[in-house]
Design a protein around this motif. Sequence first.
Motif, PDB file in Angstrom:
ATOM      1  N   THR A   1      11.762  31.293 -11.371  1.00 33.99           N
ATOM      2  CA  THR A   1      12.420  32.566 -11.647  1.00 33.99           C
ATOM      3  C   THR A   1      11.480  33.528 -12.369  1.00 33.99           C
ATOM      4  OG1 THR A   1      13.371  31.885 -13.775  1.00 33.99           O
ATOM      5  CG2 THR A   1      14.670  31.432 -11.786  1.00 33.99           C
ATOM      6  N   ASP A   2      10.300  33.032 -12.736  1.00 25.57           N
ATOM      7  CA  ASP A   2       9.254  33.869 -13.324  1.00 25.57           C
ATOM      8  C   ASP A   2       8.229  34.179 -12.235  1.00 25.57           C
ATOM      9  OD1 ASP A   2       7.742  34.510 -16.217  1.00 25.57           O
ATOM     10  OD2 ASP A   2       6.384  34.010 -14.572  1.00 25.57           O
ATOM     11  N   TYR A   3       8.058  35.469 -11.902  1.00 22.68           N
ATOM     12  CA  TYR A   3       7.192  35.793 -10.767  1.00 22.68           C
ATOM     13  C   TYR A   3       5.742  35.395 -11.017  1.00 22.68           C
ATOM     14  CZ  TYR A   3       4.531  37.916  -7.152  1.00 22.68           C
ATOM     15  OH  TYR A   3       3.651  38.076  -6.129  1.00 22.68           O
TER      16      TYR A   3
ATOM     17  N   THR B   1       5.297  31.805 -10.263  1.00 17.78           N
ATOM     18  CA  THR B   1       5.467  31.562  -8.833  1.00 17.78           C
ATOM     19  C   THR B   1       4.215  31.948  -8.062  1.00 17.78           C
ATOM     20  OG1 THR B   1       7.826  32.036  -9.059  1.00 17.78           O
ATOM     21  CG2 THR B   1       6.921  32.035  -6.829  1.00 17.78           C
ATOM     22  N   HIS B   2       3.677  33.125  -8.341  1.00 23.55           N
ATOM     23  CA  HIS B   2       2.465  33.598  -7.669  1.00 23.55           C
ATOM     24  C   HIS B   2       1.306  32.643  -7.930  1.00 23.55           C
ATOM     25  CE1 HIS B   2      -1.123  36.099  -6.942  1.00 23.55           C
ATOM     26  NE2 HIS B   2      -0.355  36.765  -6.094  1.00 23.55           N
ATOM     27  N   ASP B   3       1.205  32.156  -9.157  1.00 24.20           N
ATOM     28  CA  ASP B   3       0.096  31.268  -9.509  1.00 24.20           C
ATOM     29  C   ASP B   3       0.160  29.962  -8.738  1.00 24.20           C
ATOM     30  OD1 ASP B   3      -1.053  28.961 -11.404  1.00 24.20           O
ATOM     31  OD2 ASP B   3      -2.089  30.824 -11.873  1.00 24.20           O
ATOM     32  N   VAL B   4       1.353  29.315  -8.685  1.00 26.44           N
ATOM     33  CA  VAL B   4       1.415  28.010  -8.030  1.00 26.44           C
ATOM     34  C   VAL B   4       1.280  28.133  -6.518  1.00 26.44           C
ATOM     35  CG1 VAL B   4       2.760  26.942  -9.872  1.00 26.44           C
ATOM     36  CG2 VAL B   4       3.950  27.970  -7.930  1.00 26.44           C
TER      37      VAL B   4
ATOM     38  N   THR C   1      14.190  32.660  -5.001  1.00 24.38           N
ATOM     39  CA  THR C   1      13.914  32.866  -3.579  1.00 24.38           C
ATOM     40  C   THR C   1      13.145  34.154  -3.349  1.00 24.38           C
ATOM     41  OG1 THR C   1      15.853  31.600  -2.898  1.00 24.38           O
ATOM     42  CG2 THR C   1      14.973  33.162  -1.302  1.00 24.38           C
ATOM     43  N   TYR C   2      13.563  35.222  -4.004  1.00 25.18           N
ATOM     44  CA  TYR C   2      12.810  36.475  -3.872  1.00 25.18           C
ATOM     45  C   TYR C   2      11.369  36.275  -4.323  1.00 25.18           C
ATOM     46  CZ  TYR C   2      10.764  40.951  -4.836  1.00 25.18           C
ATOM     47  OH  TYR C   2       9.888  42.017  -4.873  1.00 25.18           O
TER      48      TYR C   2
END
Length: 294
Positions: A53-55, A58-61, A106-107
């Motif tokens: 839920t933290d963008y 998410t982008h990093d992984v 999901t977003y």
Amino acid sequence: MEQKKLRVLVTGVNGKLGGPTVEHLLAAGHEVVGVDRAPAKNRNIISLVADLTDYGQTHDVLGSVGWDILGDTVNGAFDVVVHLAAIPHPRMHSNSETFRNNVISTYNIFEACRRLGIKNIVHASSETTLGVPFSSDLPYLPLDEDAPLRGRNAYGLSKVVSEVVAAEFAKNDPELRVTALRFSYVQNVEEYAEYPEFADDIDYRIWDLWAYIDSRDAASAIEKALHYSPRGFETFLIVADDTAMPIPTSELIAARFPEVQLKRSFQEHETLLNTDAAKERLGWYPKHSWRDHV
């Protein structure tokens, strides 16, 4: 023809579906990297801990290549992202938290894939997008992918909105492929022991049209979806061929849905959710039934 071995990121690897999926993908020869809020239970994969839920996380992984001290974020780090992470049932958390977690994560997955140039996503959706808990106002039976969307609770609504998000991302990128698998009630083998307990209670599982899917068959559907090539957004119902009841399907319908339009006749214990599309387009067929274990 031997299928290509892929580098796959699986979110929610510690979940009920995540574990069998990782095992199935590893057995098929794929390289698997797992993401969850805790280290992966399966020690045979690279494990990343993140809150999706933290963008930023998410982008990093989604751009991670390796786990050594020199690892960095790069474009196209994965061939496919399999997004399973979510709050899996209504009322495990508050309604607002269920909706927030499932939709925002999901977003973030789709936006990170867009920015990192990842063009293949397998998304865990749900039959709840069609109206769970189901009531007598069904449009027809068996339900299929063309039935109208209806989010009856926070969980179902989160899955409806997530499908809309996926479809819009696909519209904006003709190279993107999103395969949304609408899983029914996912069951592990040990859970079948309770089925005889509600065998005579016709209403115990009516909320889901008496449907289910064995976790092993759900995992095999995900592996099939990795290789699905058409671009764009598509949904597929992933459901066992039979119902969870010993009562014939025709009797279930007559007792609870006598006024609903029937598109065709039903075999003895046939499911009320149509999986023809998954069989014809993905080449997926369920192999497991609760009846084999009880």
